[in-house]
Design a protein around this motif. Sequence first.
Motif, short mmCIF file in Angstrom:
data_model
loop_
_atom_site.label_atom_id
_atom_site.label_comp_id
_atom_site.label_asym_id
_atom_site.label_seq_id
_atom_site.Cartn_x
_atom_site.Cartn_y
_atom_site.Cartn_z
N ARG A 80 -10.18 -19.98 15.66
CA ARG A 80 -9.98 -19.96 14.37
C ARG A 80 -10.83 -19.44 13.51
NH1 ARG A 80 -8.47 -25.31 15.80
NH2 ARG A 80 -9.76 -26.20 14.30
N PHE A 81 -12.09 -19.84 13.74
CA PHE A 81 -13.18 -19.27 13.23
C PHE A 81 -13.35 -17.90 13.12
CE2 PHE A 81 -17.75 -18.39 12.52
CZ PHE A 81 -18.01 -19.16 11.03
N ALA A 82 -13.27 -17.40 14.29
CA ALA A 82 -13.03 -15.76 14.66
C ALA A 82 -12.14 -15.21 13.90
CB ALA A 82 -13.20 -15.52 16.00
N LEU A 83 -10.92 -15.97 13.96
CA LEU A 83 -9.83 -15.21 13.06
C LEU A 83 -10.14 -15.31 11.75
CD1 LEU A 83 -6.82 -14.01 13.41
CD2 LEU A 83 -5.89 -16.33 13.11
N PHE A 84 -10.50 -16.07 11.12
CA PHE A 84 -10.79 -16.48 9.76
C PHE A 84 -11.82 -15.24 9.03
CE2 PHE A 84 -13.37 -18.16 6.14
CZ PHE A 84 -12.37 -18.31 5.12
N THR A 85 -13.00 -15.32 10.14
CA THR A 85 -13.94 -14.18 9.55
C THR A 85 -13.61 -12.77 9.88
OG1 THR A 85 -15.18 -14.54 11.89
CG2 THR A 85 -15.73 -16.17 9.89
N ALA A 86 -12.49 -12.71 10.84
CA ALA A 86 -12.34 -11.39 11.43
C ALA A 86 -13.35 -10.42 11.83
CB ALA A 86 -11.62 -10.59 10.20
N THR A 87 -14.38 -11.34 12.56
CA THR A 87 -15.40 -10.80 13.07
C THR A 87 -15.82 -11.37 14.32
OG1 THR A 87 -17.08 -12.38 11.93
CG2 THR A 87 -16.80 -10.18 11.14
N ALA A 118 -14.60 -2.39 29.87
CA ALA A 118 -13.46 -2.64 29.04
C ALA A 118 -13.38 -1.51 28.33
CB ALA A 118 -13.70 -3.95 28.44
N LEU A 119 -11.91 -1.32 27.89
CA LEU A 119 -11.45 -0.18 27.00
C LEU A 119 -11.58 -0.80 25.69
CD1 LEU A 119 -8.10 0.94 28.92
CD2 LEU A 119 -10.29 2.00 29.11
N ASP A 120 -11.62 -1.91 25.51
CA ASP A 120 -11.96 -2.41 24.06
C ASP A 120 -12.84 -3.37 24.11
OD1 ASP A 120 -11.84 -3.10 21.45
OD2 ASP A 120 -9.63 -3.51 21.50
N PRO A 121 -14.01 -3.01 24.16
CA PRO A 121 -15.14 -3.97 24.41
C PRO A 121 -15.30 -5.40 23.56
CG PRO A 121 -16.12 -2.01 23.54
CD PRO A 121 -14.63 -1.97 23.79
N GLY A 122 -14.93 -5.18 22.29
CA GLY A 122 -15.11 -6.31 21.38
C GLY A 122 -14.41 -7.44 21.75
N PRO A 123 -13.03 -7.38 21.65
CA PRO A 123 -11.95 -8.57 22.38
C PRO A 123 -12.51 -8.96 23.76
CG PRO A 123 -10.91 -6.86 21.23
CD PRO A 123 -12.25 -6.13 21.43
N PHE A 144 -15.79 -11.05 23.58
CA PHE A 144 -15.34 -12.48 23.16
C PHE A 144 -14.51 -13.36 24.01
CE2 PHE A 144 -12.70 -14.98 19.65
CZ PHE A 144 -13.55 -15.92 19.64
N GLY A 145 -13.45 -12.73 24.70
CA GLY A 145 -12.88 -13.61 25.72
C GLY A 145 -13.57 -14.03 26.76
N ALA A 146 -14.47 -13.19 27.24
CA ALA A 146 -15.49 -13.34 28.20
C ALA A 146 -16.52 -14.61 27.78
CB ALA A 146 -16.40 -12.41 28.79
N MET A 147 -17.01 -14.39 26.47
CA MET A 147 -17.86 -15.59 25.95
C MET A 147 -17.00 -17.03 26.28
SD MET A 147 -19.72 -13.90 22.80
CE MET A 147 -21.07 -13.31 22.73
N LEU A 148 -15.65 -17.03 25.64
CA LEU A 148 -14.78 -18.23 25.78
C LEU A 148 -14.92 -18.70 27.11
CD1 LEU A 148 -12.48 -17.55 22.99
CD2 LEU A 148 -14.30 -18.82 22.58
N ARG A 149 -14.59 -17.72 28.05
CA ARG A 149 -14.36 -18.39 29.47
C ARG A 149 -15.63 -18.71 30.00
NH1 ARG A 149 -11.60 -13.44 29.81
NH2 ARG A 149 -13.57 -12.39 31.00
N GLY A 150 -16.79 -18.23 29.68
CA GLY A 150 -18.19 -18.61 30.08
C GLY A 150 -18.45 -20.08 29.53
N TRP A 151 -18.24 -20.24 28.27
CA TRP A 151 -18.41 -21.69 27.51
C TRP A 151 -17.45 -22.79 28.23
CZ3 TRP A 151 -16.59 -23.94 22.28
CH2 TRP A 151 -17.94 -24.81 22.01
N GLU A 152 -16.33 -22.36 28.42
CA GLU A 152 -15.29 -22.79 29.22
C GLU A 152 -15.88 -23.68 30.54
OE1 GLU A 152 -10.41 -23.16 30.57
OE2 GLU A 152 -11.48 -21.54 29.73
#
Length: 375
Positions: free
Chosen positions: A58-65, A20-25, A28-36
């Motif tokens: 929402r939690f990730a957006l609040f913490t900005a991490t 990925a060009l931007d590995p962080g997002p 995180f997106g892959a984690m959510l797909r996996g949990w789904e």
Amino acid sequence: MRTIDVPGAIQLVVPGNVRALDPGPAMFGAMLRGWEQQQQSRLLARKTIDDRLSLVRRFALFTATYPWEWTPEDVEAYFSHQLSLDPPLAHSTVRGQQGDLQMFCAFVTDGRYGWAKACEEAFGQFPVQVCHGWNTADHVAEFEGRPGRRALTYDELQALFDAADERVEQTRKRRRKGVLAAWRDAVMLKQVYAYGTRRRETSMLDLSDLRHNQRARDYGRFGALEVRFGKASRGSPPKRRTVLTVPEADWIVSVLEEWVDEVRPGFSPGGHPALWVTERCGRLGVRRLDEVFTIVREHAALPPELDLHCLRHTYITHLIEFGYPERFVQEQVGHAYASTTALYTWVSDEYRNRLLEESLRRRTERVGGKGLGSR
């Protein structure tokens, strides 16, 4: 611990030959797909999955991490903020969200799925469990519902039904459209109470769910109600139950008979199977059920904290007051555990006084039978 090919594992979500060009997002997106995927494999309801994914976002957006940067302090800060809102989140909602966040952390830290190892290789950090007993709410009360939610008194119940009937008469006198809809609303509210059904259970009722009871032949096709869309749990299909018409509510037989034979055909529903149909010949939705109760409640000048589900509470309470065994009540309302039924029961002072009087009478008879001075 080696990763294995289980639903939600990283190797089943992230292609091994793609960077990925931007590995962080991306991570995180892959984690959510996996949990789904992991939750889908457990046959959880779509709404349950979506609500949990939304909470994590929402939690990730609040913490900005990202999850591999989260700390227990983030949990305290987030839920402190939620409790400072107006109105604040209910205790049960907070505890449920904390449980969902704990489950997500348990998923991404489980070595079998490979997310922790991948995060350490990519970012030099790995996710940890951030929800613990010392920074989350305890389940210390058996009932965590809103204190205002309660059973209606007999006078309140009568006032509600009178207001529903009055709406029909007022609409008819004004010669306005909506007489059939008001009539439907009045009968629907009475059915919710007479059988103690939940909102979705009521919405999903069909004409074919009206059943005979061989032990109550006088009630005809209204001797029982087949509930096929009961509340599901832990990914199970909707639970089914048969609710018997009790003699104390046998007035519902003539009310439903009039609705089915005379009023409902006025909607021209054709072959639609729903018991409760709309003016456009569709099925009456859950949201509309709530709106109907609110309109009638305000017309009856009843307290605003009462909602449609309070009719179910009232049904359970009245069954207990009528003297039905707890096991019968439990099966009528579809509770898996008797303790759940007990949480929904508010027995009136009048009923408790009757029990007290009966106990005192029996005690007096025993003492009187022994004679003066006997042991």
